[in-house]
Design an enzyme around this catalytic site. Structure first.
Site, PDB file in Angstrom:
ATOM      1  N   CYS A 169       0.815  -1.228   0.000  1.00 28.68           N
ATOM      2  CA  CYS A 169       0.000   0.000   0.000  1.00 28.68           C
ATOM      3  C   CYS A 169       0.842   1.269   0.000  1.00 28.68           C
ATOM      4  CB  CYS A 169      -0.942   0.014   1.188  1.00 28.68           C
ATOM      5  SG  CYS A 169      -2.263  -1.177   1.009  1.00 28.68           S
TER       6      CYS A 169
HETATM    7  N1  COA Z   1     -20.621  -9.179   7.323  1.00 32.69           N
HETATM    8  C1  COA Z   1     -21.179  -9.257   8.553  1.00 32.69           C
HETATM    9  N2  COA Z   1     -20.448  -9.493   9.664  1.00 32.69           N
HETATM   10  C2  COA Z   1     -19.129  -9.662   9.514  1.00 32.69           C
HETATM   11  C3  COA Z   1     -18.503  -9.599   8.264  1.00 32.69           C
HETATM   12  C4  COA Z   1     -19.301  -9.359   7.138  1.00 32.69           C
HETATM   13  N3  COA Z   1     -18.785  -9.268   5.905  1.00 32.69           N
HETATM   14  N4  COA Z   1     -17.181  -9.802   8.416  1.00 32.69           N
HETATM   15  C5  COA Z   1     -16.972  -9.993   9.737  1.00 32.69           C
HETATM   16  N5  COA Z   1     -18.159  -9.912  10.407  1.00 32.69           N
HETATM   17  C6  COA Z   1     -18.382 -10.062  11.844  1.00 32.69           C
HETATM   18  C7  COA Z   1     -17.332 -10.937  12.493  1.00 32.69           C
HETATM   19  O1  COA Z   1     -17.718 -12.290  12.411  1.00 32.69           O
HETATM   20  C8  COA Z   1     -17.333 -10.432  13.900  1.00 32.69           C
HETATM   21  O2  COA Z   1     -18.417 -11.010  14.600  1.00 32.69           O
HETATM   22  P1  COA Z   1     -18.276 -11.402  16.162  1.00 32.69           P
HETATM   23  O3  COA Z   1     -18.048 -10.082  16.861  1.00 32.69           O
HETATM   24  O4  COA Z   1     -19.589 -12.044  16.467  1.00 32.69           O
HETATM   25  O5  COA Z   1     -17.099 -12.309  16.241  1.00 32.69           O
HETATM   26  C9  COA Z   1     -17.638  -8.945  13.777  1.00 32.69           C
HETATM   27  O6  COA Z   1     -18.249  -8.789  12.485  1.00 32.69           O
HETATM   28  C10 COA Z   1     -16.423  -8.063  13.862  1.00 32.69           C
HETATM   29  O7  COA Z   1     -15.403  -8.553  12.983  1.00 32.69           O
HETATM   30  P2  COA Z   1     -13.986  -7.905  12.867  1.00 32.69           P
HETATM   31  O8  COA Z   1     -13.177  -8.640  11.846  1.00 32.69           O
HETATM   32  O9  COA Z   1     -13.402  -7.735  14.222  1.00 32.69           O
HETATM   33  O10 COA Z   1     -14.396  -6.483  12.244  1.00 32.69           O
HETATM   34  P3  COA Z   1     -13.670  -5.093  12.338  1.00 32.69           P
HETATM   35  O11 COA Z   1     -14.549  -4.165  13.057  1.00 32.69           O
HETATM   36  O12 COA Z   1     -12.244  -5.211  12.793  1.00 32.69           O
HETATM   37  O13 COA Z   1     -13.652  -4.645  10.804  1.00 32.69           O
HETATM   38  C11 COA Z   1     -12.098  -4.489   8.959  1.00 32.69           C
HETATM   39  C12 COA Z   1     -12.962  -5.404   9.834  1.00 32.69           C
HETATM   40  C13 COA Z   1     -11.291  -5.355   8.035  1.00 32.69           C
HETATM   41  C14 COA Z   1     -13.016  -3.574   8.156  1.00 32.69           C
HETATM   42  C15 COA Z   1     -11.210  -3.611   9.841  1.00 32.69           C
HETATM   43  O14 COA Z   1     -10.547  -4.404  10.812  1.00 32.69           O
HETATM   44  C16 COA Z   1     -10.146  -2.869   9.073  1.00 32.69           C
HETATM   45  O15 COA Z   1     -10.412  -2.166   8.123  1.00 32.69           O
HETATM   46  N6  COA Z   1      -8.888  -2.960   9.555  1.00 32.69           N
HETATM   47  C17 COA Z   1      -7.790  -2.272   8.936  1.00 32.69           C
HETATM   48  C18 COA Z   1      -7.598  -2.857   7.602  1.00 32.69           C
HETATM   49  C19 COA Z   1      -6.528  -2.225   6.813  1.00 32.69           C
HETATM   50  O16 COA Z   1      -6.275  -1.054   6.854  1.00 32.69           O
HETATM   51  N7  COA Z   1      -5.861  -3.011   6.046  1.00 32.69           N
HETATM   52  C20 COA Z   1      -4.854  -2.499   5.270  1.00 32.69           C
HETATM   53  C21 COA Z   1      -4.865  -3.253   4.017  1.00 32.69           C
HETATM   54  S1  COA Z   1      -3.786  -2.411   3.006  1.00 32.69           S
END
Ligand code: COA
Length: 376
Positions: A159
């Site tokens: 990135c």
């Molecule tokens: N739809 C519905 N629910 C979902 C889901 C989806 N597509 N994906 C995950 N969930 C659920 C999970 O099962 C979890 O449920 P639980 O609490 O019952 O276990 C809950 O949502 C939270 O999941 P989590 O993975 O902890 O979500 P989050 O709030 O961390 O968001 C991201 C996920 C990826 C959006 C976030 O972590 C993020 O953007 N992180 C930084 C990513 C980044 O910058 N990456 C760089 C790449 S260059």
């Protein structure tokens, strides 16, 4: 007196694919896949041998990421529950590669905005995280397509590829090795995204950007002075992709999900936000810039919550949309291109003397800052 050539940003360019996928369309396709999977594995699920897949949700995606839609090079196959991957005709080696094609489109846009002919450019860096092939370099193909006499090479810092590319270009100019350098970031991220993975299927989009970095003496009157660049890397497995030619050494796992994008999103969020905020404040201090007086932040576009926190720590208050513009709502995460799209689309209104920051962060971990000031 320092007489070294001074690098500036003369112009930027953008290529946006025509097709776009909304969260509603994406979730409908994903959930159709989940239903089919669970139906065809009903007996094994019943016997406790296979875990049922859970559906995705529009509300979760928007709340967790801020993403509402993303552009892609091929919409229909990505949304087809039987395919869920990009598809197009393979091109002959004599024809321009698809990655080079969108890179050339963005580069031509940047050249036109700078009033520059391709023959005036000395070097092309293809700085991107999703290269189409190992060699010959995508950058050399772009160089050839544009008719540039000079040198070109690929660089991949995930990135942060574009900001690392801008510093590399700026250093070539400072050293006198080039006077005009194109940093091109074609990101067809739909190829490495696992569209069947509920945790990440909504994250990425396709795009290409270009940044023309030039010696100030050569640049158009309206340009952006580069006040300083800073790069940082810290090894982490929290964003990883194990795809590569050595996969052939263990064919049994050649197609496992780790050969596509995987991440520990929560950990990334927690670790990268403080690292990047501190890096920005430290670098502003080194340059004698008050971070709270920055007119605009063009941050990496991965997650709206990350950007809100980083901007708040840098500016000392909750940033307005004007201070920290968002493009991930309609572009998704476009890897290295994200902060450049934000800069490209949201910089024309700034006035001479306004100071801003282009900042990337992502896999590696890698992070880059480019402080700029509007001139002319
Ligand atoms: N739809 C519905 N629910 C979902 C889901 C989806 N597509 N994906 C995950 N969930 C659920 C999970 O099962 C979890 O449920 P639980 O609490 O019952 O276990 C809950 O949502 C939270 O999941 P989590 O993975 O902890 O979500 P989050 O709030 O961390 O968001 C991201 C996920 C990826 C959006 C976030 O972590 C993020 O953007 N992180 C930084 C990513 C980044 O910058 N990456 C760089 C790449 S260059």
């Amino acid at each position: 007196m320092d007489t070294a050539p001074r690098p500036v940003i003369s112009a930027t360019g953008l290529f946006t694919p025509e097709e776009s996928i909304s969260n509603e369309e994406l979730v409908a396709s994903f959930n159709a896949y989940v239903e089919r999977f669970n139906a065809s594995n009903a007996a094994a699920i019943e016997a406790g041998e296979v875990r049922p897949l859970e559906p995705s949700s529009v509300e979760f995606i928007e709340k967790a990421s801020g993403i509402k839609s993303r552009h892609v090079m091929a919409k229909a196959p990505v949304l087809d529950p039987e395919i869920m991957a990009p598809r197009w005709e393979e091109r002959a080696d004599e024809d321009l590669s698809i990655l080079a094609e969108i890179g050339v489109a963005a580069a031509r846009d940047a050249l036109a905005r700078a009033g520059r002919e391709a023959r005036d450019v000395d070097a092309v860096l293809c700085a991107a995280s999703n290269m189409q092939r190992p060699y010959p370099a995508m950058a050399i193909e772009i160089q050839q397509a544009l008719g540039i006499d000079g040198f070109a090479f690929d660089m991949n810092v995930a990135c942060s590829s574009a900001t690392f590319g801008i510093q590399t270009a700026a250093d070539y100019i400072r050293a006198g090795h080039a006077r005009s350098v194109l940093v091109v970031s074609p990101e067809i991220t739909s190829g490495h995204l696992n569209w069947r993975d509920r945790d990440s299927h909504f994250i990425f989009g396709d795009v290409a950007t270009a940044v023309l970095v030039e010696e100030a003496d050569l640049a158009p009157a309206a340009h952006w002075d580069i006040l300083g660049t800073r790069l940082k890397t810290v090894f982490s497995n929290n964003i990883r992709n194990n795809f590569g030619f050595l996969n052939r050494a263990h064919p049994d796992t050649a197609d496992t999900p780790d050969k596509l994008f995987v991440q520990e999103g929560r950990k990334v969020f927690k670790e990268v936000v403080p690292m990047v905020a501190q890096m920005i404040v430290d670098e502003a201090g080194r340059l004698g810039i008050d971070p709270q007086a920055l007119r605009r932040l063009w941050l990496h576009q991965a997650n709206a919550g990350m950007n809100r926190l980083i901007a708040q720590r840098v500016l000392g208050h909750e940033a307005s949309a004007d201070e920290s513009p968002t493009v991930l709502d309609t572009y998704g995460n476009t890897s290295s291109a994200g902060s450049i799209i934000a800069f490209h689309l949201h910089s024309a209104d700034l006035r001479e003397g306004d100071t801003g920051l282009i900042c990337s962060f992502g896999a590696g971990y890698s992070a880059g800052t480019v402080f700029v000031r509007k001139a002319g």
